[in-house]
Design an enzyme around this catalytic site. Structure first.
Site, PDB file in Angstrom:
ATOM      1  N   HIS A 153       0.835  -1.216   0.000  1.00 46.40           N
ATOM      2  CA  HIS A 153       0.000   0.000   0.000  1.00 46.40           C
ATOM      3  C   HIS A 153       0.867   1.263   0.000  1.00 46.40           C
ATOM      4  O   HIS A 153       0.430   2.301   0.482  1.00 46.40           O
ATOM      5  CB  HIS A 153      -0.948   0.031   1.202  1.00 46.40           C
ATOM      6  CG  HIS A 153      -1.676  -1.262   1.434  1.00 46.40           C
ATOM      7  ND1 HIS A 153      -2.886  -1.557   0.850  1.00 46.40           N
ATOM      8  CD2 HIS A 153      -1.336  -2.356   2.165  1.00 46.40           C
ATOM      9  CE1 HIS A 153      -3.273  -2.761   1.227  1.00 46.40           C
ATOM     10  NE2 HIS A 153      -2.349  -3.277   2.017  1.00 46.40           N
ATOM     11  N   SER A 274      13.917  20.840 -16.877  1.00 46.76           N
ATOM     12  CA  SER A 274      12.709  21.626 -17.113  1.00 46.76           C
ATOM     13  C   SER A 274      13.119  22.919 -17.810  1.00 46.76           C
ATOM     14  O   SER A 274      14.168  23.491 -17.520  1.00 46.76           O
ATOM     15  CB  SER A 274      12.029  21.941 -15.780  1.00 46.76           C
ATOM     16  OG  SER A 274      11.249  23.112 -15.884  1.00 46.76           O
ATOM     17  N   LYS A 280      15.130  21.078 -11.730  1.00 49.96           N
ATOM     18  CA  LYS A 280      14.467  19.809 -12.019  1.00 49.96           C
ATOM     19  C   LYS A 280      15.361  18.810 -12.752  1.00 49.96           C
ATOM     20  O   LYS A 280      16.166  19.164 -13.597  1.00 49.96           O
ATOM     21  CB  LYS A 280      13.203  20.041 -12.870  1.00 49.96           C
ATOM     22  CG  LYS A 280      12.101  20.752 -12.163  1.00 49.96           C
ATOM     23  CD  LYS A 280      11.565  20.001 -10.954  1.00 49.96           C
ATOM     24  CE  LYS A 280      10.709  18.826 -11.345  1.00 49.96           C
ATOM     25  NZ  LYS A 280       9.466  19.258 -12.004  1.00 49.96           N
ATOM     26  N   GLU A 287       8.550   7.701 -17.091  1.00 48.01           N
ATOM     27  CA  GLU A 287       7.176   8.144 -17.349  1.00 48.01           C
ATOM     28  C   GLU A 287       6.734   7.755 -18.753  1.00 48.01           C
ATOM     29  O   GLU A 287       5.588   7.346 -18.967  1.00 48.01           O
ATOM     30  CB  GLU A 287       7.081   9.658 -17.165  1.00 48.01           C
ATOM     31  CG  GLU A 287       7.307  10.067 -15.720  1.00 48.01           C
ATOM     32  CD  GLU A 287       7.595  11.562 -15.586  1.00 48.01           C
ATOM     33  OE1 GLU A 287       6.810  12.363 -16.111  1.00 48.01           O
ATOM     34  OE2 GLU A 287       8.602  11.919 -14.967  1.00 48.01           O
ATOM     35  N   GLN A 319      -6.856  -7.143 -41.996  1.00 50.23           N
ATOM     36  CA  GLN A 319      -5.710  -6.319 -42.388  1.00 50.23           C
ATOM     37  C   GLN A 319      -5.300  -5.380 -41.244  1.00 50.23           C
ATOM     38  O   GLN A 319      -4.176  -4.904 -41.198  1.00 50.23           O
ATOM     39  CB  GLN A 319      -6.057  -5.503 -43.644  1.00 50.23           C
ATOM     40  CG  GLN A 319      -4.915  -4.652 -44.134  1.00 50.23           C
ATOM     41  CD  GLN A 319      -5.176  -4.101 -45.527  1.00 50.23           C
ATOM     42  OE1 GLN A 319      -5.251  -4.862 -46.499  1.00 50.23           O
ATOM     43  NE2 GLN A 319      -5.350  -2.793 -45.634  1.00 50.23           N
ATOM     44  N   LYS A 322      -1.895  -5.688 -38.572  1.00 51.10           N
ATOM     45  CA  LYS A 322      -0.458  -5.428 -38.705  1.00 51.10           C
ATOM     46  C   LYS A 322       0.033  -4.173 -38.000  1.00 51.10           C
ATOM     47  O   LYS A 322       1.096  -4.191 -37.373  1.00 51.10           O
ATOM     48  CB  LYS A 322      -0.075  -5.401 -40.190  1.00 51.10           C
ATOM     49  CG  LYS A 322       0.114  -6.825 -40.729  1.00 51.10           C
ATOM     50  CD  LYS A 322       0.277  -6.894 -42.223  1.00 51.10           C
ATOM     51  CE  LYS A 322      -1.037  -6.744 -42.952  1.00 51.10           C
ATOM     52  NZ  LYS A 322      -2.011  -7.830 -42.690  1.00 51.10           N
TER      53      LYS A 322
HETATM   54  N1  ARG Z   1      -3.332  -6.821 -47.366  1.00 48.53           N
HETATM   55  C1  ARG Z   1      -4.197  -7.905 -47.018  1.00 48.53           C
HETATM   56  C2  ARG Z   1      -4.171  -8.122 -45.507  1.00 48.53           C
HETATM   57  O1  ARG Z   1      -3.307  -7.688 -44.917  1.00 48.53           O
HETATM   58  C3  ARG Z   1      -3.764  -9.174 -47.686  1.00 48.53           C
HETATM   59  C4  ARG Z   1      -4.840 -10.179 -47.839  1.00 48.53           C
HETATM   60  C5  ARG Z   1      -5.873  -9.698 -48.790  1.00 48.53           C
HETATM   61  N2  ARG Z   1      -6.853 -10.698 -49.075  1.00 48.53           N
HETATM   62  C6  ARG Z   1      -8.002 -10.405 -49.648  1.00 48.53           C
HETATM   63  N3  ARG Z   1      -8.827 -11.413 -49.834  1.00 48.53           N
HETATM   64  N4  ARG Z   1      -8.347  -9.180 -49.958  1.00 48.53           N
HETATM   65  O2  ARG Z   1      -5.042  -8.708 -44.945  1.00 48.53           O
END
Ligand code: ARG
Length: 450
Positions: A153, A274, A280, A287, A319, A322
């Site tokens: 605590h 600062s 500072k 942080e 998609q 990514k």
């Molecule tokens: N750029 C697409 C992705 O990252 C690749 C796959 C696309 N597939 C499709 N059936 N349009 O998902």
């Protein structure tokens, strides 16, 4: 790539909305490796000649070099890395290039690429974790015996050492490495050959492809294979939890570096000043790490949310997997590297640590243990010591200077000996407890381990 069925070109805004080349270009090596393995399997299946394969392989290698040297021109009309490379190949080598996509879809292609990408990134992440463990361990070795209060605590609880405290993080990071290693097993499975969703009438040797790409095995259900993103979610979770650990460490260090604690000093190289207040020295790295952990969580939740409502199999929503993945990897790698440097350069202020640990209240539990050893049931001992603590607080007399024999007949003249900090620490010899001897043994164990 699909002009056969369409009378109109894709609208500009749709192109802008749907392109992924601006970020998925970074999977070019994985895409090329996958394409070469796929082409080699086509030779075996009889859909490519040896010569065509050689032209494809050479063309792809040339494209790889162009991308590496920055000479390749990516185009958003070609949407993603897969179509950019395939189109460049066909331009380069002609007819053979147009045969590459036989028995393949971007669906199994992108799943393969992201798996290869995840696999490749797990190893450096693990190395960075080990390096951070190493920096913590060095400090733990140096300050194995430096006593500080342990907190619950954020109130002083019982004595521990700086070494023990830092080794707690070495433990956490080790579990993180375990999670990455475990996740890697499920990442390292080859979906190529699953086609758009239902495999292909052209039978490629999937095992050969998997072997060439270093996968442990092939996926066993084409529909699952192309729509599964569990491996990304797992990796994002593993990274988010590393973030949790780094964020907790950050918070500890922010406290330790405050004037109120004064336990540690970060180097000038890892702090900022600062623009207004000349005195500072701010722990910005800590942080930022605490703040960036929010991104790691956000990326995990973004993927889970994108995937949750999707019917089988591929949907374009996928998609969206990514950017969170890339962002978490970039964020975490840098966080681990900068934290490693910062920890390595951190100074511990042993005097301030000792001053804080000399608070006799830290040994109130030890006093109760003393009474237990004299036959007092623990609950009663707890109450007796509680009364002594109240008397100490009320009278302003430190607990170790009260005449305890006046408080209860259960205290002997030897009760005062409880307040010897070194003896108290040395008594904590159970496995996992912070006696200096234990902490040093743990340091040695980790040195061997790492
Ligand atoms: N750029 C697409 C992705 O990252 C690749 C796959 C696309 N597939 C499709 N059936 N349009 O998902």
């Amino acid at each position: 790539m699909w002009k056969g069925r369409f009378a109109k070109a894709t609208a500009d805004l749709v192109q802008q909305y749907g392109e992924s080349i601006s970020y998925d270009w970074r999977m070019y090596r994985h895409d090329i490796a996958g394409s070469i393995a796929h082409a080699r399997a086509q030779v075996k299946a009889g859909t490519l000649t040896e010569d065509e394969f050689s032209a494809i392989e050479q063309g792809l290698r040339d494209i790889e070099k162009e991308i590496e040297s920055g000479d390749f021109e990516f185009s958003i009309e070609l949407e993603d890395i897969h179509m950019n490379i395939e189109s460049a190949l066909t331009q380069k080598i002609g007819a053979a290039g147009a045969k590459l996509h036989t028995a393949r879809s971007r669906n199994d292609q992108v799943a393969t690429d992201t798996r290869l990408y995840c696999r490749e990134e797990i190893d450096p992440l693990t190395t960075h974790l080990t390096e951070l463990q190493g920096a913590l361990l060095k400090q733990a070795e140096q300050y194995a015996a430096a006593v500080i209060p342990g907190y619950t605590h954020l109130q002083r609880g019982q004595p521990v050492t700086v070494g023990h405290h830092l080794l707690a993080y070495v433990e956490m990071l080790d579990r993180d490495k375990g999670r990455l290693a475990d996740c890697r097993k499920r990442v390292n499975v080859c979906p190529l050959g699953s086609g758009a969703l239902a495999g292909s009438t052209i039978n490629l040797d999937r095992q050969q492809i998997a072997d060439e790409l270093g996968f442990d095995r092939v996926t066993t259900n084409s529909m699952d294979a192309i729509s599964d993103r569990d491996y990304i979610a797992e990796l994002l979770f593993a990274m988010a939890l590393v973030g949790t650990h780094l964020s907790r460490l950050s918070e500890d260090l922010i406290l330790w570096c405050s004037s109120e604690f004064g336990f540690a000093t970060l180097s000038d190289a890892h702090t900022t000043g600062s623009s207004l207040m000349p005195q500072k020295k701010n722990p910005d790295v800590c942080e930022l790490t605490r703040g960036k952990t929010g991104r790691l969580y956000g990326n995990l939740v973004a993927l889970l949310t994108a995937a949750k409502g999707l019917p089988l199999t591929y949907n374009r929503d996928l998609q969206e997997d990514k950017e969170p993945l890339f962002d978490s990897i970039d964020t975490l790698k840098l966080a681990l590297k900068v934290n490693t440097e910062m920890i390595a350069d951190m100074a511990i202020n042993v005097d301030a640590c000792e001053a804080a640990a000399s608070d006799p209240l830290l040994l109130a539990t030890d006093l109760a243990d003393y009474l237990v050893k004299n036959g007092v049931p623990f609950r009663q001992a707890h109450e007796l010591v509680g009364q002594a603590v109240a008397a100490s607080v009320d009278s302003g007399t430190p607990l170790d200077q009260l005449d305890l024999t006046q408080v209860s007949e259960h205290y002997g003249a030897d009760a005062k000996e409880v307040f010897d900090l070194q003896t108290a620490l040395a008594a904590r010899t159970n496995p996992g407890a912070p006696s200096v001897e234990n902490v040093k043994a743990e340091v040695t164990r980790w040195q061997d381990e790492l």
